[in-house]
Design a protein around this motif. Structure first.
Motif, PDB file in Angstrom:
ATOM      1  N   MET A   1       0.911  -1.116   0.101  1.00 44.81           N
ATOM      2  CA  MET A   1      -0.180  -0.052  -0.047  1.00 44.81           C
ATOM      3  C   MET A   1       0.845   1.121   0.079  1.00 44.81           C
ATOM      4  SD  MET A   1      -3.052   1.229   2.222  1.00 44.81           S
ATOM      5  CE  MET A   1      -2.504   0.719   3.843  1.00 44.81           C
ATOM      6  N   ILE A   2       0.526   2.333  -0.636  1.00 45.65           N
ATOM      7  CA  ILE A   2       1.148   3.533  -0.735  1.00 45.65           C
ATOM      8  C   ILE A   2       0.163   4.432  -0.104  1.00 45.65           C
ATOM      9  CG2 ILE A   2       2.006   5.131  -2.332  1.00 45.65           C
ATOM     10  CD1 ILE A   2       2.393   3.038  -4.354  1.00 45.65           C
ATOM     11  N   ALA A   3       0.664   5.145   0.830  1.00 42.75           N
ATOM     12  CA  ALA A   3      -0.431   6.079   1.584  1.00 42.75           C
ATOM     13  C   ALA A   3      -0.096   7.620   1.501  1.00 42.75           C
ATOM     14  CB  ALA A   3      -0.410   5.413   3.201  1.00 42.75           C
ATOM     15  N   SER A   4      -1.003   8.567   1.817  1.00 41.23           N
ATOM     16  CA  SER A   4      -0.923   9.865   2.095  1.00 41.23           C
ATOM     17  C   SER A   4      -1.831  10.281   2.947  1.00 41.23           C
ATOM     18  CB  SER A   4      -1.054  10.680   0.667  1.00 41.23           C
ATOM     19  OG  SER A   4      -2.501  10.677   0.338  1.00 41.23           O
ATOM     20  N   PRO A   5      -2.007  11.231   3.622  1.00 42.26           N
ATOM     21  CA  PRO A   5      -3.184  11.699   4.523  1.00 42.26           C
ATOM     22  C   PRO A   5      -4.500  11.832   3.780  1.00 42.26           C
ATOM     23  CG  PRO A   5      -1.132  13.290   4.602  1.00 42.26           C
ATOM     24  CD  PRO A   5      -0.916  12.234   3.311  1.00 42.26           C
ATOM     25  N   ARG A   6      -4.406  11.912   2.584  1.00 37.54           N
ATOM     26  CA  ARG A   6      -5.857  11.880   2.073  1.00 37.54           C
ATOM     27  C   ARG A   6      -6.278  10.784   1.314  1.00 37.54           C
ATOM     28  NH1 ARG A   6      -7.709  16.515  -0.884  1.00 37.54           N
ATOM     29  NH2 ARG A   6      -9.668  15.709  -0.051  1.00 37.54           N
ATOM     30  N   VAL A   7      -5.393  10.138   0.834  1.00 36.26           N
ATOM     31  CA  VAL A   7      -5.671   8.975   0.056  1.00 36.26           C
ATOM     32  C   VAL A   7      -4.716   7.824   0.070  1.00 36.26           C
ATOM     33  CG1 VAL A   7      -4.750   9.720  -2.148  1.00 36.26           C
ATOM     34  CG2 VAL A   7      -6.846   8.111  -2.246  1.00 36.26           C
ATOM     35  N   ASN A   8      -5.134   6.467  -0.033  1.00 41.94           N
ATOM     36  CA  ASN A   8      -4.136   5.385  -0.069  1.00 41.94           C
ATOM     37  C   ASN A   8      -4.442   4.580  -1.237  1.00 41.94           C
ATOM     38  OD1 ASN A   8      -3.510   6.016   2.754  1.00 41.94           O
ATOM     39  ND2 ASN A   8      -5.271   4.779   3.281  1.00 41.94           N
ATOM     40  N   LEU A   9      -3.359   3.840  -1.826  1.00 49.86           N
ATOM     41  CA  LEU A   9      -3.421   3.187  -3.019  1.00 49.86           C
ATOM     42  C   LEU A   9      -3.194   1.642  -2.536  1.00 49.86           C
ATOM     43  CD1 LEU A   9      -1.625   5.114  -5.719  1.00 49.86           C
ATOM     44  CD2 LEU A   9      -4.193   5.140  -5.155  1.00 49.86           C
ATOM     45  N   ARG A  10      -3.872   0.689  -2.958  1.00 47.60           N
ATOM     46  CA  ARG A  10      -3.794  -0.507  -2.695  1.00 47.60           C
ATOM     47  C   ARG A  10      -4.310  -1.587  -3.713  1.00 47.60           C
ATOM     48  NH1 ARG A  10      -8.788  -2.942  -2.438  1.00 47.60           N
ATOM     49  NH2 ARG A  10     -10.546  -1.755  -1.190  1.00 47.60           N
ATOM     50  N   GLU A  11      -3.799  -2.653  -3.630  1.00 50.70           N
ATOM     51  CA  GLU A  11      -4.375  -3.704  -4.662  1.00 50.70           C
ATOM     52  C   GLU A  11      -5.892  -3.986  -4.784  1.00 50.70           C
ATOM     53  OE1 GLU A  11      -2.239  -4.730  -6.923  1.00 50.70           O
ATOM     54  OE2 GLU A  11      -0.458  -4.523  -5.910  1.00 50.70           O
ATOM     55  N   PHE A  12      -6.300  -4.263  -5.748  1.00 51.06           N
ATOM     56  CA  PHE A  12      -7.701  -4.854  -5.626  1.00 51.06           C
ATOM     57  C   PHE A  12      -8.082  -6.123  -5.099  1.00 51.06           C
ATOM     58  CE2 PHE A  12      -8.148  -1.121  -8.847  1.00 51.06           C
ATOM     59  CZ  PHE A  12      -9.204  -0.624  -8.716  1.00 51.06           C
ATOM     60  N   SER A  13      -9.327  -6.150  -4.735  1.00 48.61           N
ATOM     61  CA  SER A  13      -9.803  -7.632  -4.393  1.00 48.61           C
ATOM     62  C   SER A  13     -11.125  -7.776  -5.018  1.00 48.61           C
ATOM     63  CB  SER A  13      -9.793  -7.630  -2.725  1.00 48.61           C
ATOM     64  OG  SER A  13     -10.967  -6.968  -2.361  1.00 48.61           O
ATOM     65  N   PRO A  14     -11.678  -8.997  -4.686  1.00 45.52           N
ATOM     66  CA  PRO A  14     -12.821  -9.574  -5.367  1.00 45.52           C
ATOM     67  C   PRO A  14     -14.301  -8.522  -4.655  1.00 45.52           C
ATOM     68  CG  PRO A  14     -11.604 -11.530  -5.010  1.00 45.52           C
ATOM     69  CD  PRO A  14     -10.878 -10.175  -4.383  1.00 45.52           C
ATOM     70  N   ALA A  15     -13.960  -8.209  -3.442  1.00 39.88           N
ATOM     71  CA  ALA A  15     -14.888  -7.379  -2.586  1.00 39.88           C
ATOM     72  C   ALA A  15     -15.251  -6.003  -3.022  1.00 39.88           C
ATOM     73  CB  ALA A  15     -14.491  -7.418  -1.150  1.00 39.88           C
ATOM     74  N   ASP A  16     -14.184  -5.323  -4.078  1.00 45.37           N
ATOM     75  CA  ASP A  16     -14.282  -4.105  -4.575  1.00 45.37           C
ATOM     76  C   ASP A  16     -15.291  -3.902  -5.934  1.00 45.37           C
ATOM     77  OD1 ASP A  16     -12.440  -3.077  -2.581  1.00 45.37           O
ATOM     78  OD2 ASP A  16     -10.854  -3.739  -4.058  1.00 45.37           O
ATOM     79  N   VAL A  17     -15.913  -4.913  -6.272  1.00 40.27           N
ATOM     80  CA  VAL A  17     -16.730  -4.941  -7.395  1.00 40.27           C
ATOM     81  C   VAL A  17     -17.820  -3.878  -7.511  1.00 40.27           C
ATOM     82  CG1 VAL A  17     -18.519  -5.989  -8.644  1.00 40.27           C
ATOM     83  CG2 VAL A  17     -16.600  -7.164  -8.166  1.00 40.27           C
ATOM     84  N   ASP A  18     -18.505  -3.777  -6.224  1.00 37.13           N
ATOM     85  CA  ASP A  18     -19.587  -2.670  -6.127  1.00 37.13           C
ATOM     86  C   ASP A  18     -19.034  -1.155  -6.112  1.00 37.13           C
ATOM     87  OD1 ASP A  18     -21.877  -4.458  -6.700  1.00 37.13           O
ATOM     88  OD2 ASP A  18     -21.864  -4.810  -4.400  1.00 37.13           O
ATOM     89  N   ALA A  19     -17.912  -1.177  -5.280  1.00 43.60           N
ATOM     90  CA  ALA A  19     -17.209   0.094  -5.307  1.00 43.60           C
ATOM     91  C   ALA A  19     -16.692   0.527  -6.520  1.00 43.60           C
ATOM     92  CB  ALA A  19     -16.126   0.220  -4.326  1.00 43.60           C
ATOM     93  N   LEU A  20     -16.091  -0.246  -7.452  1.00 42.43           N
ATOM     94  CA  LEU A  20     -15.497   0.027  -8.626  1.00 42.43           C
ATOM     95  C   LEU A  20     -16.813   0.342  -9.605  1.00 42.43           C
ATOM     96  CD1 LEU A  20     -13.077   0.856 -10.350  1.00 42.43           C
ATOM     97  CD2 LEU A  20     -12.726  -1.769 -10.814  1.00 42.43           C
ATOM     98  N   LEU A  21     -17.803  -0.251  -9.636  1.00 46.49           N
ATOM     99  CA  LEU A  21     -18.924  -0.132 -10.352  1.00 46.49           C
ATOM    100  C   LEU A  21     -19.559   1.051 -10.331  1.00 46.49           C
ATOM    101  CD1 LEU A  21     -20.943  -1.182 -12.253  1.00 46.49           C
ATOM    102  CD2 LEU A  21     -22.417  -2.062 -10.369  1.00 46.49           C
ATOM    103  N   ALA A  22     -19.248   1.850  -9.104  1.00 48.66           N
ATOM    104  CA  ALA A  22     -19.615   3.151  -8.565  1.00 48.66           C
ATOM    105  C   ALA A  22     -18.758   4.190  -9.467  1.00 48.66           C
ATOM    106  CB  ALA A  22     -19.648   3.518  -7.237  1.00 48.66           C
ATOM    107  N   ILE A  23     -17.758   3.688  -9.879  1.00 52.33           N
ATOM    108  CA  ILE A  23     -16.921   4.658 -10.722  1.00 52.33           C
ATOM    109  C   ILE A  23     -17.193   4.235 -12.174  1.00 52.33           C
ATOM    110  CG2 ILE A  23     -14.541   5.351 -11.267  1.00 52.33           C
ATOM    111  CD1 ILE A  23     -13.774   4.350  -8.179  1.00 52.33           C
TER     112      ILE A  23
END
Length: 181
Positions: A1-23
């Motif tokens: 994971m790469i982090a900052s105070p505002r946002v973090n970047l992490r690998e995707f997981s199968p649980a992210d389907v609905d959240a990515l669908l919102a984008i």
């Protein structure tokens, strides 16, 4: 994971389907992209593919989930290592934010983390991004991070109603280093 105070970047997981669908399922978000809004099944297939690409050796693509500190996925972030000439040492970035997070500075935070990954962790020399000529918010994000507008690639991307030009922005490692210093 790469982090900052505002946002973090992490690998995707199968649980992210609905959240990515919102984008990727939102017509406003994909307006300047080369594809129509995606379905839930298309997003599931995308995540499966991204998880496979994350295991590749050597790794040439970093498609990461942008999350707020509480863990909510609000962005898609991508760094693709350019292949071809063995000494090329560059990569292309792309990003998309959930529409309800537009105008809050998260785009710049996501791109800054992609640049940190590219320059500080992967040792790339050049990073570039291409945007729709009509996507002014993307232009502002890249300019804010001192990415230089290089010019126009004519007929670069096939979109719904034909071919679209792209505007290219870039930044070099010495510019990133001096920006942080």
């Amino acid at each position: 994971m790469i982090a900052s105070p505002r946002v973090n970047l992490r690998e995707f997981s199968p649980a992210d389907v609905d959240a990515l669908l919102a984008i990727y399922g939102d017509p406003m978000v994909v307006e300047h992209m080369s594809f129509e809004p995606r379905t839930r099944e298309q997003v599931r297939a995308t995540i499966d593919n991204l998880m496979t690409l994350a295991q590749a050796e050597p790794r040439l693509e970093y498609s990461l989930a942008g999350t707020e500190p509480g863990g909510e996925l609000v962005a898609f972030a991508r760094l693709a290592i350019d292949v071809g000439h063995p000494l090329q040492n560059s990569g292309q970035i792309g990003f998309a934010l959930r529409a309800d997070r537009w105008g809050q500075g998260l785009g710049a935070a996501v791109v800054a983390l992609l640049l940190r990954l590219a320059f500080d962790e992967l040792g790339l020399y050049r990073v570039w991004g291409a945007r729709s000529p009509a996507n002014e918010p993307s232009a502002r994000v890249m300019s804010k991070l001192r990415m230089v507008e290089e010019g126009r690639i004519r007929g670069h991307i096939r979109v719904r109603d034909g071919w679209r030009d792209s505007i290219v922005h870039s930044i070099l490692a010495p510019e990133w280093t001096s920006r942080l210093g």
